[in-house]
Design a protein around this motif. Sequence first.
Motif, short mmCIF file in Angstrom:
data_model
loop_
_atom_site.label_atom_id
_atom_site.label_comp_id
_atom_site.label_asym_id
_atom_site.label_seq_id
_atom_site.Cartn_x
_atom_site.Cartn_y
_atom_site.Cartn_z
N THR A 1 0.57 -1.15 -0.36
CA THR A 1 -0.01 -0.06 -0.04
C THR A 1 0.66 1.18 0.12
O THR A 1 0.45 2.12 0.10
CB THR A 1 -0.89 0.15 1.05
OG1 THR A 1 -0.27 0.28 2.74
CG2 THR A 1 -2.41 -1.01 0.84
N ASP B 1 -5.28 -2.59 -9.45
CA ASP B 1 -6.81 -2.00 -8.88
C ASP B 1 -7.54 -2.74 -8.06
O ASP B 1 -8.41 -2.22 -7.44
CB ASP B 1 -7.46 -1.00 -10.31
CG ASP B 1 -7.30 -0.88 -11.34
OD1 ASP B 1 -5.94 0.40 -10.76
OD2 ASP B 1 -7.70 -0.54 -12.99
N LEU C 1 -5.98 -2.11 -4.64
CA LEU C 1 -6.40 -1.00 -3.89
C LEU C 1 -8.15 -0.98 -3.54
O LEU C 1 -8.07 -0.09 -2.46
CB LEU C 1 -5.98 0.37 -4.95
CG LEU C 1 -4.78 0.15 -5.58
CD1 LEU C 1 -4.97 1.30 -7.08
CD2 LEU C 1 -3.77 0.99 -4.53
#
Length: 108
Positions: free
Chosen positions: A34, A86, A89
């Motif tokens: 992250t 994606d 995330l």
Amino acid sequence: MTTEKNEVLLNCPKEFLLKMLTGKWKPCIFRYATQGPVRFGQIMKLLPEASKQALTVALREMEESGILDRKVIKEKPLHVEYTLTDLGLEFIPIFKAIDELNLLPVRK
């Protein structure tokens, strides 16, 4: 993971989340990713108690599940970087919510 298995898991988001991010090292790897691209060697240093084989398996599973993207950087020295996809995330708010649950018992 085969496409058929992914299809089944995608029909149940909770099961998908648990399957893809449970394990001894996956939550830690996820958290490091992250922060931006992370190299295998960096993960090894951050998790010295993990074996190279265990980390390799966890990273491969996370890559196969679509959580991480693996990129070979053809610079000297040659290295590999892992970044969140994606889909990966999208899990960040879930981990933030888990962090906010104070699950550890309070010591007196």
